[in-house]
Design a protein around this motif. Structure first.
Motif, PDB file in Angstrom:
ATOM      1  N   LEU A 267       0.816  -1.215   0.000  1.00 44.59           N
ATOM      2  CA  LEU A 267       0.000   0.000   0.000  1.00 44.59           C
ATOM      3  C   LEU A 267       0.847   1.261   0.000  1.00 44.59           C
ATOM      4  O   LEU A 267       0.482   2.257  -0.632  1.00 44.59           O
ATOM      5  CB  LEU A 267      -0.943   0.002   1.202  1.00 44.59           C
ATOM      6  N   ASN A 268       1.986   1.237   0.674  1.00 44.10           N
ATOM      7  CA  ASN A 268       2.856   2.418   0.689  1.00 44.10           C
ATOM      8  C   ASN A 268       3.375   2.737  -0.706  1.00 44.10           C
ATOM      9  O   ASN A 268       3.407   3.898  -1.127  1.00 44.10           O
ATOM     10  CB  ASN A 268       4.026   2.212   1.655  1.00 44.10           C
ATOM     11  N   SER A 269       3.812   1.705  -1.439  1.00 43.70           N
ATOM     12  CA  SER A 269       4.312   1.954  -2.795  1.00 43.70           C
ATOM     13  C   SER A 269       3.169   2.291  -3.748  1.00 43.70           C
ATOM     14  O   SER A 269       3.297   3.149  -4.612  1.00 43.70           O
ATOM     15  CB  SER A 269       5.093   0.738  -3.317  1.00 43.70           C
ATOM     16  N   LEU A 270       2.020   1.627  -3.565  1.00 47.36           N
ATOM     17  CA  LEU A 270       0.861   1.898  -4.425  1.00 47.36           C
ATOM     18  C   LEU A 270       0.381   3.333  -4.239  1.00 47.36           C
ATOM     19  O   LEU A 270       0.082   4.024  -5.215  1.00 47.36           O
ATOM     20  CB  LEU A 270      -0.266   0.918  -4.101  1.00 47.36           C
ATOM     21  N   LYS A 271       0.339   3.793  -2.991  1.00 51.56           N
ATOM     22  CA  LYS A 271      -0.144   5.146  -2.712  1.00 51.56           C
ATOM     23  C   LYS A 271       0.728   6.189  -3.387  1.00 51.56           C
ATOM     24  O   LYS A 271       0.229   7.145  -3.996  1.00 51.56           O
ATOM     25  CB  LYS A 271      -0.166   5.384  -1.203  1.00 51.56           C
ATOM     26  N   PHE A 272       2.048   6.025  -3.313  1.00 52.47           N
ATOM     27  CA  PHE A 272       2.987   6.989  -3.893  1.00 52.47           C
ATOM     28  C   PHE A 272       2.740   7.177  -5.382  1.00 52.47           C
ATOM     29  O   PHE A 272       2.637   8.304  -5.880  1.00 52.47           O
ATOM     30  CB  PHE A 272       4.423   6.521  -3.651  1.00 52.47           C
ATOM     31  N   ILE A 273       2.618   6.074  -6.093  1.00 54.05           N
ATOM     32  CA  ILE A 273       2.480   6.176  -7.547  1.00 54.05           C
ATOM     33  C   ILE A 273       1.031   6.462  -7.960  1.00 54.05           C
ATOM     34  O   ILE A 273       0.775   7.173  -8.931  1.00 54.05           O
ATOM     35  CB  ILE A 273       3.021   4.897  -8.240  1.00 54.05           C
ATOM     36  N   TYR A 274       0.060   5.936  -7.195  1.00 56.19           N
ATOM     37  CA  TYR A 274      -1.355   6.155  -7.525  1.00 56.19           C
ATOM     38  C   TYR A 274      -1.716   7.634  -7.460  1.00 56.19           C
ATOM     39  O   TYR A 274      -2.436   8.151  -8.322  1.00 56.19           O
ATOM     40  CB  TYR A 274      -2.235   5.355  -6.571  1.00 56.19           C
ATOM     41  N   GLN A 275      -1.203   8.345  -6.465  1.00 62.59           N
ATOM     42  CA  GLN A 275      -1.536   9.761  -6.319  1.00 62.59           C
ATOM     43  C   GLN A 275      -0.974  10.595  -7.466  1.00 62.59           C
ATOM     44  O   GLN A 275      -1.466  11.688  -7.733  1.00 62.59           O
ATOM     45  CB  GLN A 275      -1.021  10.271  -4.968  1.00 62.59           C
ATOM     46  N   ARG A 276       0.035  10.107  -8.150  1.00 65.32           N
ATOM     47  CA  ARG A 276       0.591  10.820  -9.299  1.00 65.32           C
ATOM     48  C   ARG A 276      -0.100  10.428 -10.600  1.00 65.32           C
ATOM     49  O   ARG A 276      -0.186  11.236 -11.525  1.00 65.32           O
ATOM     50  CB  ARG A 276       2.097  10.548  -9.401  1.00 65.32           C
ATOM     51  N   LEU A 277      -0.571   9.190 -10.674  1.00 63.83           N
ATOM     52  CA  LEU A 277      -1.104   8.700 -11.947  1.00 63.83           C
ATOM     53  C   LEU A 277      -2.607   8.494 -11.967  1.00 63.83           C
ATOM     54  O   LEU A 277      -3.152   8.118 -13.008  1.00 63.83           O
ATOM     55  CB  LEU A 277      -0.436   7.360 -12.307  1.00 63.83           C
TER      56      LEU A 277
END
Length: 505
Positions: A147-157
């Motif tokens: 979830l930490n890695s998903l959140k970082f990239i999801y908020q940008r894309l």
């Protein structure tokens, strides 16, 4: 050697305490590293007061050691005196934790799909174990890492990707980074385009030798690292096939050649641009700025450029114009569009120009790069949810006319079918429809002029365009998605169009 061992024995005894050595994640090492660690344990275990505790996936170690160790199963039993199988975490609890924490940052538009992917409302434990997402999540630590890695990239894309594909590629990155690296750096080698969809290259494909030389079967490549019969290989295979061999083509999907690069955002971020470097570039005249950005985009620095443009603060007229023109140039040049509509809008409405000057300037920016899918997308975003007429100084009809101009340019430049179709979707007209309470409701309606332009574009380029409409399902059966009939207002009109083409050609 014996004297040295005796000295160590005596020193450990003098300590007078039990020495516990904990070795975690032994199964995350490669074959040679595992053998080295096991030898160290074996050679050190005879010292007094020494206890070794190691956590590992037994199946993985047994499979990995097969090539180098005779009876690898027995070999492990000789090294580890006691072996305990830990119970698996309850998948339903891991699912609930993923759902609870993930919904804190997942946009409402993606929440339903997010929950479906996690098997929410699926009660069978066996179904949850076979879930493509949950089968790669083994414990709460995996949940929070993912979830930490998903959140970082999801908020940008978010809005530029499909949540399903992003979750799967992030799992691949987290659990099998070496496979992720293969795809991020050489996906052209392992994927082949068919009907406008990227599919995994199959070594048994019946094609000529020249094409075969350009591609490799990714499963053959990773089979050198992961045992084909092993659990990890099967999980990797399932993730990759879900992403690339699903059959149908979707806008923003990872198997769409125009969108795949954005899913490797982490990899491209390795080519970074400093804010100081960017400030130096922005002091140049705009033509020099364009040349500089051109170099950076060719070096796959578009992600870093878009991030800096997102946070850069403009102050005077000259800086404002450079930033806005740069934003639209990056959007025009890149197929991965990360500059969101509301960000671009927030820059424009803070213009130091008068409303009339700003309107004229923005129109110049819209058209200066030629056929731009980014302009059409931006205007569609304005019409979909941003307050256009009050501060932006454009009427709705004026914005429609600009999108039609962009669409016509795209058709004349014979872009790919996917680019033409995506841009056609952006072109809408609005009309006031009386509401029940006596007020008017603004209703979205496709523009007829766009339909005619679209159909004429296909007619003029049918040899290259029509094959791009064809998809294949998982059983290799050809089909055309119903959504592609929309410009003709239905399948029957599309069939008539095909019949007319066949008669005239």
């Amino acid at each position: 050697m014996n004297n040295k061992r005796n000295e160590i024995n005596a020193a450990i005894k003098d300590i007078g305490k039990l020495i516990l050595v904990v070795i975690d994640d032994l199964d995350r090492l490669d074959k040679d590293e595992i053998i080295t660690v096991l030898k160290l344990i074996r050679n050190s275990a005879n010292f007094p007061n020494m206890v070794f505790v190691s956590a590992y996936d037994r199946e993985y170690l047994v499979e990995t050691l097969k090539e180098n160790v005779y009876k690898s199963n027995k070999y492990l039993e000789k090294i580890f005196q006691y072996q305990f199988k830990l119970p698996e975490y309850d998948k339903s609890k891991l699912r609930d934790l993923l759902s609870k924490e993930g919904e804190k940052f997942i946009d409402d538009s993606d929440k339903e799909k997010f929950c479906d992917l996690l098997g929410i409302n699926k009660l069978s434990l066996e179904i949850l174990k076979n879930n493509v997402i949950l089968s790669n999540i083994d414990n709460p630590r995996d949940v929070f890492r993912f979830l930490n890695s998903l959140k970082f990239i999801y908020q940008r894309l978010q809005g530029e990707i499909l949540i399903k594909d992003l979750m799967m590629i992030e799992l691949l990155r987290m659990k099998y980074y070496d496979v992720y690296e293969l795809l991020s750096k050489e996906h052209e080698k392992y994927l082949v385009s068919s009907g406008g969809t990227s599919q995994l290259w199959n070594k048994d494909s019946n094609v000529n030798d020249i094409i075969k030389e350009k591609h490799s079967d990714i499963f053959t490549t990773i089979g050198k690292r992961y045992t084909v019969e092993g659990k990890d290989f099967k999980k990797i295979k399932r993730l990759l096939e879900n992403m690339f061999n699903g059959g149908s083509r979707k806008v923003k999907a990872i198997n769409n050649p125009s969108y795949i690069d954005r899913y490797f955002y982490y990899s491209i971020l390795e080519f970074d641009i400093s804010k100081e470097e960017f400030k130096t570039v922005m002091k140049q005249n705009y033509n020099e700025i364009k040349q500089n950005m051109e170099v950076k985009l060719k070096n796959k620095k578009g992600h870093a450029l878009s991030d800096i443009l997102r946070i850069d603060k403009n102050r005077n007229e000259e800086e404002y114009k450079k930033i806005v023109r740069s934003i639209f140039y990056v959007g025009y040049k890149t197929e991965y569009i990360f500059l969101k509509d509301n960000f671009v809008y927030s820059v424009i409405i803070k213009s130091p120009l008068t409303p009339e000057e700003n309107k004229a300037f923005i129109y110049e920016v819209f058209v200066e790069n030629g056929a731009s899918e980014f302009v059409a997308k931006f205007i569609d975003g304005l019409l979909s949810g941003l307050p256009v007429t009050s501060k932006f100084n454009y009427t709705v009809e004026e914005l429609h006319d600009i999108t039609v101009i962009m669409f016509k340019l795209l058709c004349e430049n014979e872009k790919s079918f996917q680019a033409i179709y995506t841009s056609w979707e952006y072109i809408d007209s609005f009309e006031d429809v009386p509401n029940d309470n006596g007020s008017n409701l603004l209703v979205r309606k496709q523009k007829e002029i766009a339909d005619n332009l679209f159909i004429e574009c296909i007619r003029s380029n049918y040899k290259t365009m029509l094959p791009q409409l064809i998809n294949k399902d998982i059983d290799n059966r050809a089909f055309i998605s119903n959504t592609y009939f929309a410009p003709w207002n239905g399948k029957e009109a599309f069939k008539s169009f095909i019949d007319e083409l066949m008669t005239s050609n």
